[in-house]
Motif scaffolding. Structure first.
Motif, mmCIF file in Angstrom:
data_model
loop_
_atom_site.group_PDB
_atom_site.id
_atom_site.type_symbol
_atom_site.label_atom_id
_atom_site.label_comp_id
_atom_site.label_asym_id
_atom_site.label_seq_id
_atom_site.Cartn_x
_atom_site.Cartn_y
_atom_site.Cartn_z
ATOM 1 N N VAL A 98 62.171 -31.301 -9.815
ATOM 2 C CA VAL A 98 61.309 -30.582 -10.706
ATOM 3 C C VAL A 98 59.857 -30.173 -9.982
ATOM 4 C CG1 VAL A 98 59.499 -30.915 -12.583
ATOM 5 C CG2 VAL A 98 61.926 -31.563 -12.871
ATOM 6 N N PHE A 99 59.408 -31.010 -9.084
ATOM 7 C CA PHE A 99 58.069 -30.735 -8.135
ATOM 8 C C PHE A 99 58.620 -29.528 -7.416
ATOM 9 C CE2 PHE A 99 56.262 -33.994 -10.119
ATOM 10 C CZ PHE A 99 55.290 -34.565 -9.346
ATOM 11 N N ASP A 100 59.918 -29.752 -6.753
ATOM 12 C CA ASP A 100 60.235 -28.551 -5.809
ATOM 13 C C ASP A 100 60.296 -27.307 -6.748
ATOM 14 O OD1 ASP A 100 60.714 -30.034 -3.629
ATOM 15 O OD2 ASP A 100 62.726 -30.355 -3.959
ATOM 16 N N ILE A 101 60.642 -27.044 -7.808
ATOM 17 C CA ILE A 101 60.747 -26.011 -8.631
ATOM 18 C C ILE A 101 59.131 -25.370 -8.870
ATOM 19 C CG2 ILE A 101 61.448 -24.991 -10.723
ATOM 20 C CD1 ILE A 101 64.044 -26.726 -10.640
ATOM 21 N N LEU A 137 60.034 -28.634 -21.128
ATOM 22 C CA LEU A 137 58.979 -27.963 -21.644
ATOM 23 C C LEU A 137 58.028 -27.572 -20.562
ATOM 24 C CD1 LEU A 137 57.065 -27.266 -23.881
ATOM 25 C CD2 LEU A 137 56.147 -29.397 -23.812
ATOM 26 N N VAL A 138 57.571 -28.194 -19.546
ATOM 27 C CA VAL A 138 56.766 -27.823 -18.350
ATOM 28 C C VAL A 138 57.375 -26.608 -17.586
ATOM 29 C CG1 VAL A 138 55.532 -28.638 -16.375
ATOM 30 C CG2 VAL A 138 55.627 -30.119 -18.449
ATOM 31 N N THR A 143 57.488 -21.566 -15.437
ATOM 32 C CA THR A 143 58.199 -20.691 -14.623
ATOM 33 C C THR A 143 58.956 -19.312 -15.387
ATOM 34 O OG1 THR A 143 60.269 -22.029 -15.321
ATOM 35 C CG2 THR A 143 59.040 -22.520 -13.139
ATOM 36 N N ARG A 144 59.531 -19.827 -16.622
ATOM 37 C CA ARG A 144 60.269 -18.773 -17.529
ATOM 38 C C ARG A 144 61.063 -17.718 -16.489
ATOM 39 N NH1 ARG A 144 55.651 -17.048 -21.902
ATOM 40 N NH2 ARG A 144 54.705 -19.302 -22.086
ATOM 41 N N GLN A 145 61.753 -18.173 -15.785
ATOM 42 C CA GLN A 145 62.741 -17.245 -15.035
ATOM 43 C C GLN A 145 64.098 -17.411 -15.567
ATOM 44 O OE1 GLN A 145 61.792 -18.366 -10.900
ATOM 45 N NE2 GLN A 145 59.991 -17.043 -10.774
ATOM 46 N N CYS A 238 52.303 -34.713 -19.420
ATOM 47 C CA CYS A 238 53.436 -34.551 -20.540
ATOM 48 C C CYS A 238 54.263 -35.682 -20.449
ATOM 49 C CB CYS A 238 54.113 -33.094 -20.424
ATOM 50 S SG CYS A 238 52.932 -31.615 -20.993
ATOM 51 N N GLN A 239 54.986 -35.850 -19.291
ATOM 52 C CA GLN A 239 55.925 -37.154 -19.073
ATOM 53 C C GLN A 239 55.318 -38.592 -19.671
ATOM 54 O OE1 GLN A 239 59.344 -36.896 -17.739
ATOM 55 N NE2 GLN A 239 59.077 -38.414 -19.550
ATOM 56 N N CYS A 240 53.984 -38.573 -19.489
ATOM 57 C CA CYS A 240 53.280 -39.859 -19.866
ATOM 58 C C CYS A 240 53.018 -39.845 -21.476
ATOM 59 C CB CYS A 240 51.990 -40.361 -19.083
ATOM 60 S SG CYS A 240 52.307 -40.775 -17.533
#
Length: 252
Positions: A98-101, A137-138, A143-145, A238-240
């Motif tokens: 996710v961090f990479d993206i 969600l994040v 991104t929305r690609q 969000c994850q927390c």
């Protein structure tokens, strides 16, 4: 294993992995069924260190990794023939992706890899939906690609398949937990240092809970200033927060 998953609140994939790891059930010993969890728990440490390095320095990352090394939660579940240590490893690996993206590396193979690895986590533990929800969600907000829609399609198909296993177990699980005491704020804080249900609390747990909680609070305050405008900061928040809101709302 497959038949039991229809009445058990756990999906079958980890237990199938465990069956393979025990030599197709040939190793009839505690070690034969637990070494996979031990390996998963050990591998989580360096990957967690690498994950922390993505948004902080080497020294804080090392200190955080050491806290995971001595965490009674992590030690306990790394000795169980259950999916939690393995699922934790999967969660760290997907968060790295996710961090990479979020940082712009959005190849199609990375989206597909994230989706498939997320399904591994889901079919090892239904609680992994709490991680998929925050990640999806994040990634959608930031991104929305076209890659996100492919990832979403993989997750939707996987969740649909998982629901076939989840639905029959809901009634059995509800009956099983009718007499379970609900979490309080105190027991939640205590659980930072070891699950009270399985681990008898001692003074060391209180010290470790204070160390873990205080360090997390201090780290959150220091880090918030540099991360709150970044997509990584949004994801960590969000994850927390989202799982806590959900579980509190359901009064679990």
């Amino acid at each position: 294993i497959l038949r039991n998953s229809l009445v058990d609140p756990h999906p079958p994939l980890f237990f199938l992995f465990d069956w393979l790891a025990s030599g197709f059930g040939a190793a009839q010993s505690e070690w034969g069924y637990r070494w996979l969890s031990v390996l998963s728990g050990a591998l989580t440490i360096p990957f967690f260190y690498l994950l922390c390095q993505r948004f902080t320095g080497r020294l804080p990352s090392a200190l955080i990794a050491i806290m995971l090394v001595v965490s009674p939660f992590h030690i306990y579940y790394s000795q169980e023939a259950r999916p939690y240590a393995f699922t934790t490893l999967v969660a760290v690996l997907t968060t790295l992706q996710v961090f990479d993206i979020l940082e712009g590396r959005r190849s199609l193979s990375r989206w597909v890899g994230l989706g498939l690895l997320s399904l591994v986590g889901l079919f090892c533990s239904y609680f992994y939906l709490l991680i998929i929800g925050a990640q999806g969600l994040v990634l959608f907000l930031r991104t929305r690609q076209s890659g996100w829609w492919l990832y979403a399609a993989i997750i939707t198909i996987g969740v649909g398949a998982a629901s076939i296993l989840i639905v029959p177990t809901v009634t059995a699980t509800a009956k099983q937990h009718l007499n379970t005491t609900s979490l309080t704020l105190l027991s939640t804080l205590q659980s930072l240092a070891g699950e009270p249900v399985r681990i008898t609390l001692a003074w060391q747990h209180w010290c470790l809970a204070g160390l873990a909680g205080g360090t997390a609070l201090l780290g959150s305050v220091v880090t918030f200033g540099s991360l709150y405008k970044k997509p990584i900061g949004l994801y960590l928040f969000c994850q927390c927060v989202l799982p806590l809101i959900l579980l509190t709302g359901l009064r679990i």
